[in-house]
Design a protein around this motif. Structure first.
Motif, PDB file in Angstrom:
ATOM      1  N   GLY A  33      -4.775   7.887  10.299  1.00 62.11           N
ATOM      2  CA  GLY A  33      -3.999   6.905  11.046  1.00 62.11           C
ATOM      3  C   GLY A  33      -3.045   6.149  10.155  1.00 62.11           C
ATOM      4  N   LYS A  34      -2.466   5.115  10.722  1.00 62.44           N
ATOM      5  CA  LYS A  34      -1.511   4.269  10.004  1.00 62.44           C
ATOM      6  C   LYS A  34      -2.156   2.904   9.759  1.00 62.44           C
ATOM      7  N   TYR A  35      -2.322   2.594   8.497  1.00 63.01           N
ATOM      8  CA  TYR A  35      -2.996   1.368   8.089  1.00 63.01           C
ATOM      9  C   TYR A  35      -1.965   0.330   7.624  1.00 63.01           C
ATOM     10  N   HIS A  36      -2.225  -0.912   7.969  1.00 57.84           N
ATOM     11  CA  HIS A  36      -1.416  -1.994   7.428  1.00 57.84           C
ATOM     12  C   HIS A  36      -2.280  -3.237   7.283  1.00 57.84           C
ATOM     13  N   CYS A  37      -1.778  -4.189   6.507  1.00 57.47           N
ATOM     14  CA  CYS A  37      -2.518  -5.421   6.280  1.00 57.47           C
ATOM     15  C   CYS A  37      -1.687  -6.613   6.745  1.00 57.47           C
ATOM     16  N   TYR A  38      -2.319  -7.477   7.521  1.00 55.08           N
ATOM     17  CA  TYR A  38      -1.709  -8.735   7.964  1.00 55.08           C
ATOM     18  C   TYR A  38      -2.123  -9.810   6.971  1.00 55.08           C
ATOM     19  N   ILE A  39      -1.131 -10.498   6.386  1.00 54.84           N
ATOM     20  CA  ILE A  39      -1.383 -11.491   5.347  1.00 54.84           C
ATOM     21  C   ILE A  39      -0.754 -12.814   5.782  1.00 54.84           C
ATOM     22  N   ASN A  40      -1.515 -13.896   5.644  1.00 59.53           N
ATOM     23  CA  ASN A  40      -0.954 -15.187   6.054  1.00 59.53           C
ATOM     24  C   ASN A  40      -1.546 -16.321   5.233  1.00 59.53           C
ATOM     25  N   ASN A  41      -0.826 -17.433   5.217  1.00 58.11           N
ATOM     26  CA  ASN A  41      -1.359 -18.714   4.744  1.00 58.11           C
ATOM     27  C   ASN A  41      -0.803 -19.803   5.655  1.00 58.11           C
ATOM     28  N   ASP A  42      -0.911 -21.054   5.256  1.00 61.74           N
ATOM     29  CA  ASP A  42      -0.470 -22.154   6.127  1.00 61.74           C
ATOM     30  C   ASP A  42       1.048 -22.222   6.275  1.00 61.74           C
ATOM     31  N   VAL A  43       1.768 -21.467   5.434  1.00 67.47           N
ATOM     32  CA  VAL A  43       3.227 -21.536   5.448  1.00 67.47           C
ATOM     33  C   VAL A  43       3.841 -20.447   6.302  1.00 67.47           C
ATOM     34  N   ASN A  44       3.369 -19.196   6.146  1.00 65.89           N
ATOM     35  CA  ASN A  44       3.972 -18.083   6.893  1.00 65.89           C
ATOM     36  C   ASN A  44       2.987 -16.930   7.013  1.00 65.89           C
ATOM     37  N   GLU A  45       3.454 -15.842   7.615  1.00 72.61           N
ATOM     38  CA  GLU A  45       2.645 -14.634   7.760  1.00 72.61           C
ATOM     39  C   GLU A  45       3.552 -13.426   7.557  1.00 72.61           C
ATOM     40  N   ARG A  95       3.371   0.241   6.638  1.00 73.92           N
ATOM     41  CA  ARG A  95       2.275   1.064   7.140  1.00 73.92           C
ATOM     42  C   ARG A  95       2.003   2.227   6.203  1.00 73.92           C
ATOM     43  N   SER A  96       0.745   2.450   5.945  1.00 72.96           N
ATOM     44  CA  SER A  96       0.316   3.525   5.054  1.00 72.96           C
ATOM     45  C   SER A  96      -0.271   4.645   5.907  1.00 72.96           C
ATOM     46  N   HIS A  97       0.409   5.809   5.897  1.00 73.00           N
ATOM     47  CA  HIS A  97      -0.018   6.931   6.719  1.00 73.00           C
ATOM     48  C   HIS A  97      -1.068   7.719   5.942  1.00 73.00           C
ATOM     49  N   ILE A  98      -2.320   7.632   6.389  1.00 74.69           N
ATOM     50  CA  ILE A  98      -3.428   8.319   5.726  1.00 74.69           C
ATOM     51  C   ILE A  98      -3.736   9.589   6.515  1.00 74.69           C
ATOM     52  N   MET A  99      -3.654  10.723   5.816  1.00 70.89           N
ATOM     53  CA  MET A  99      -3.803  12.023   6.500  1.00 70.89           C
ATOM     54  C   MET A  99      -4.838  12.877   5.796  1.00 70.89           C
ATOM     55  N   LEU A 100      -5.415  13.797   6.562  1.00 69.99           N
ATOM     56  CA  LEU A 100      -6.338  14.784   6.021  1.00 69.99           C
ATOM     57  C   LEU A 100      -5.523  15.858   5.314  1.00 69.99           C
ATOM     58  N   ASP A 101      -5.908  16.180   4.108  1.00 63.71           N
ATOM     59  CA  ASP A 101      -5.204  17.197   3.318  1.00 63.71           C
ATOM     60  C   ASP A 101      -5.634  18.575   3.798  1.00 63.71           C
ATOM     61  N   LEU A 102      -4.780  19.171   4.610  1.00 65.16           N
ATOM     62  CA  LEU A 102      -5.095  20.487   5.177  1.00 65.16           C
ATOM     63  C   LEU A 102      -4.579  21.594   4.258  1.00 65.16           C
ATOM     64  N   PRO A 103      -5.071  22.825   4.446  1.00 62.88           N
ATOM     65  CA  PRO A 103      -4.562  23.939   3.640  1.00 62.88           C
ATOM     66  C   PRO A 103      -3.052  24.053   3.766  1.00 62.88           C
ATOM     67  N   PRO A 109       0.850  -1.193   0.000  1.00 62.59           N
ATOM     68  CA  PRO A 109       0.000   0.000   0.000  1.00 62.59           C
ATOM     69  C   PRO A 109       0.886   1.244   0.000  1.00 62.59           C
ATOM     70  N   PRO A 110       0.383   2.396  -0.405  1.00 60.43           N
ATOM     71  CA  PRO A 110       1.220   3.602  -0.467  1.00 60.43           C
ATOM     72  C   PRO A 110       1.707   3.998   0.921  1.00 60.43           C
ATOM     73  N   ALA A 111       2.927   4.543   0.990  1.00 63.03           N
ATOM     74  CA  ALA A 111       3.478   4.948   2.284  1.00 63.03           C
ATOM     75  C   ALA A 111       2.727   6.150   2.846  1.00 63.03           C
ATOM     76  N   PHE A 112       2.314   7.068   1.982  1.00 65.98           N
ATOM     77  CA  PHE A 112       1.608   8.282   2.419  1.00 65.98           C
ATOM     78  C   PHE A 112       0.433   8.520   1.480  1.00 65.98           C
ATOM     79  N   LEU A 113      -0.641   9.023   2.060  1.00 68.26           N
ATOM     80  CA  LEU A 113      -1.802   9.371   1.248  1.00 68.26           C
ATOM     81  C   LEU A 113      -2.541  10.508   1.951  1.00 68.26           C
TER      82      LEU A 113
END
Length: 649
Positions: A262-274, A279-287, A208-212
């Motif tokens: 906030g800072k978003y991330h995704c946890y991904i797993n299968n039977d082999v590993n995780e 982290r994607s820092h999602i911020m409000l676009d201020l003036p 995911p993007p680092a900043f948005l």
């Protein structure tokens, strides 16, 4: 069975059938396959044989016409031609002379395998083949799980398995139709091969993007892509809190507001590993803020007189300076300053930091920590005291005096305590407390350090850049909030450092109340007198002047430039057009040893550190065969940046 007698010669074939035979041979250049086979049978050179057939063709006679004529001359019968066509597997041509023969599968995809099951890893090729005979020639179409595979229409299948969806059943449908495509003669299906994927760990292919930054009320989507077998499972988090129901690789938030920051991330797993995405820092676009000007003072000290010399500060500071120039900072970049020169440079910088100006101070060199952080000048004595260095509060007192809109200070140095055994006096010294304040407030101040209190900063052997500057350079010119710059630097270093280097822990403190960025735009208006004065102080352009050696009746051109961009206090002098002579440079009045340098490998070039310190002009002499034949004076102070006079007063 042939449609006509196999004993008749080719010239006796009925005209309609003969024309159809010519048509099929010309289609897809089938005549070339037959011609090559004939050449092999008769011991011809096939390439010259093909060329002769093509050269003898014309508007009315095609290569197929010429080929059949040549075969007829050689007493070829219909039966012999049928045998030749069968040997060449030209079933569609053979079908003109021969009644249809239903297809027969002579090789199934599984015939080459011990079992009908294959185990393949992601990234490997799946290669299968089958074979059928018949008149007309059969056509092939491969299938996966009963779904037609596009563009897979030969007897061989070769595809790359790059997705878990490609596991399953593979087989081939073999169809046989007449040449005009109107009558279906037969349809056969080969035996199946079942492909299983080996267990593969989850690998993230798209983060995911680092900043948005988003405006309030906007929808946003962030996604990640991962591969593995079994199929990966996904779970999204915000600030380490699970987002219920968000279990796909795509996260869709509607009508974004401050509560979604906030800072978003995704946890991904299968039977082999995780694994966990970045982290994607999602911020409000201020003036966005704007600056009247953006100015940086950059000092690199590495050539110490009484202490161990350093390897990287000169490169570190130059790198940071060049990156700041790219985002419209005015740069005052200086190397190897004495204590007095550092103080003068800081005072001059403080005078320029007026209201509305963004200021940035970067120091790379030796430093220490005694309640406060102290920067060491290159002339610091071996056993130094606090008064022999510049403390951080003194720096801030000067730089905040005129209330700049934003001030960022970066101290890229050690924060260790001077050892008592080599420097006992500093531990008995009573420090002077420097109070720093501004006329309005102390907000919008960022203080960044390459390492935490009482910890070292490291240089790596044979590395061009120090650890902190290497990572700072990744983010300092990015279009992100200034606080985010130093947060990302810390995370980047933490991911890299191992062993002893983990003792270096970057830190920063801030009092930011506005969404400042170092990339913020500058007001498009006439500069104030102070900023206009700054432009004059740091102005420098390469200059070319003529000099004359009157005794030898020789003239030459001298080029005056910066020895290393973007440093203003190291000037290079190059003499041109005197290739046959030896050129030497001298100070008119003896000065410090490290002021004037002439590279051993270059007889016509020198460089001067702090040229404003020269007591008098530069002497340039020329010699021939070891005998001096002339000399002249160059008043170097006339060509250096004006700022150098101010830092040495």
């Amino acid at each position: 069975m042939a449609k006509i007698s196999e004993d008749i010669y080719l010239e006796r074939i009925p005209p309609g059938m003969y024309n159809e035979l010519i048509h099929e041979l010309n289609k897809n250049s089938s005549w070339q396959i037959l011609a090559c086979h004939v050449a092999e049978q008769f011991g011809y050179q096939w390439n010259s044989w093909l060329k002769s057939l093509e050269q003898n063709s014309n508007a009315t006679k095609t290569p197929a016409d010429i080929l059949l004529f040549e075969l007829n001359v050689k007493m070829c019968t219909v039966g012999i031609l049928c045998t030749l066509l069968r040997d060449c597997e030209l079933g569609n041509v053979l079908s003109v002379l021969h009644y249809p023969e239903p297809s027969v599968i002579i090789k199934h995809p599984s015939d080459d395998l011990e079992h009908d099951t294959l185990e393949i890893s992601l990234g490997q090729h799946l290669c299968l083949s089958c074979k059928a005979t018949g008149i007309p020639s059969p056509s092939y179409q491969w299938y996966h799980n009963n779904i037609e595979l596009p563009r897979q229409q030969s007897c061989e299948l070769d595809i790359v398995i790059n997705s878990c969806d490609q596991a399953g059943e593979y087989n081939c449908k073999i169809s046989q139709v007449t040449n005009n495509g109107e009558v279906v003669i037969s349809i056969l299906l080969t035996k199946s091969v079942f492909v299983n994927l080996s267990r593969v760990p989850v690998v993230i292919q798209q983060q995911p993007p680092a900043f948005l930054e988003l405006k309030e009320g906007e929808d946003f989507i962030i996604k990640c892509i991962a591969q593995g077998h079994p199929e990966p499972h996904y779970q999204w988090f915000r600030d380490n809190i699970k987002l219920e129901g968000e279990t796909s690789n795509v996260l869709h938030i509607k009508q974004f507001s401050f509560k979604h920051e906030g800072k978003y991330h995704c946890y991904i797993n299968n039977d082999v590993n995780e694994v966990i995405t970045q982290r994607s820092h999602i911020m409000l676009d201020l003036p966005r803020e704007k600056a009247i000007a953006k100015i940086a003072l950059i000092i690199a000290n590495d050539d110490y007189e009484n202490h161990m010399c350093l390897e990287t500060p000169k490169n570190d500071a130059a790198k940071i300076g060049i990156l700041l120039k790219e985002i419209d900072f005015k740069i005052i970049c200086l190397v190897n300053l004495s204590l007095e020169q550092m103080k003068n440079a800081i005072r001059k910088f403080g005078d320029i930091l007026k209201e509305g100006v963004y200021g940035l101070f970067y120091y790379a060199g030796h430093g220490f920590k005694m309640q406060e952080s102290y920067m060491l000048a290159v002339d610091a004595p071996e056993s130094y005291l606090r008064k022999d260095a510049i403390c951080e509060s003194e720096l801030l007192a000067i730089l905040l005096q005129n209330d700049p809109a934003l001030l960022v200070t970066i101290l890229d140095m050690c924060q260790t305590i001077p050892p008592k055994e080599s420097n006992p006096n500093i531990h008995n010294e009573i420090p002077k407390v420097k109070e720093y304040k501004s006329r309005k407030n102390l907000r919008n101040l960022v203080q960044a350090y390459s390492t935490s209190s009482y910890r070292p900063s490291y240089e790596r052997t044979n590395s061009k850049y120090g650890l902190y500057a290497m990572h700072l350079s990744k983010y300092i010119s990015k279009n992100i909030p200034v606080a985010k710059v130093f947060e990302e630097v810390g995370k980047s270093i933490d991911r890299l450092l191992k062993g002893t280097e983990r003792n270096q822990i970057p830190m920063f403190a801030l009092t930011i109340t506005k969404p400042f960025r170092l990339t913020d735009a500058i007001y498009k208006r006439d500069p104030s007198p102070t900023l206009d004065h700054l432009n004059k102080l740091i102005a420098f352009s390469i200059k070319t002047i003529e000099i004359n050696f009157k005794q030898a009746s020789i003239s030459a051109m001298v080029v005056i430039s910066l020895f290393m961009e973007p440093y203003l206090n190291v000037i290079k002098i190059s003499v041109c057009n005197l290739e046959d002579l030896e050129v030497n440079f001298f100070n008119f009045v003896a000065t410090k040893q490290n002021n004037l340098f002439q590279t051993a490998g270059s007889k016509q070039e020198c460089w001067i550190h702090n040229p404003q310190m020269c007591q008098g002009p530069l002497v340039i002499s020329v010699s021939k065969n070891g005998i001096q034949i002339g000399a002249t004076l160059l008043h170097i102070k006339n060509y250096i940046p004006l700022i150098l006079e101010h830092i040495s007063n």
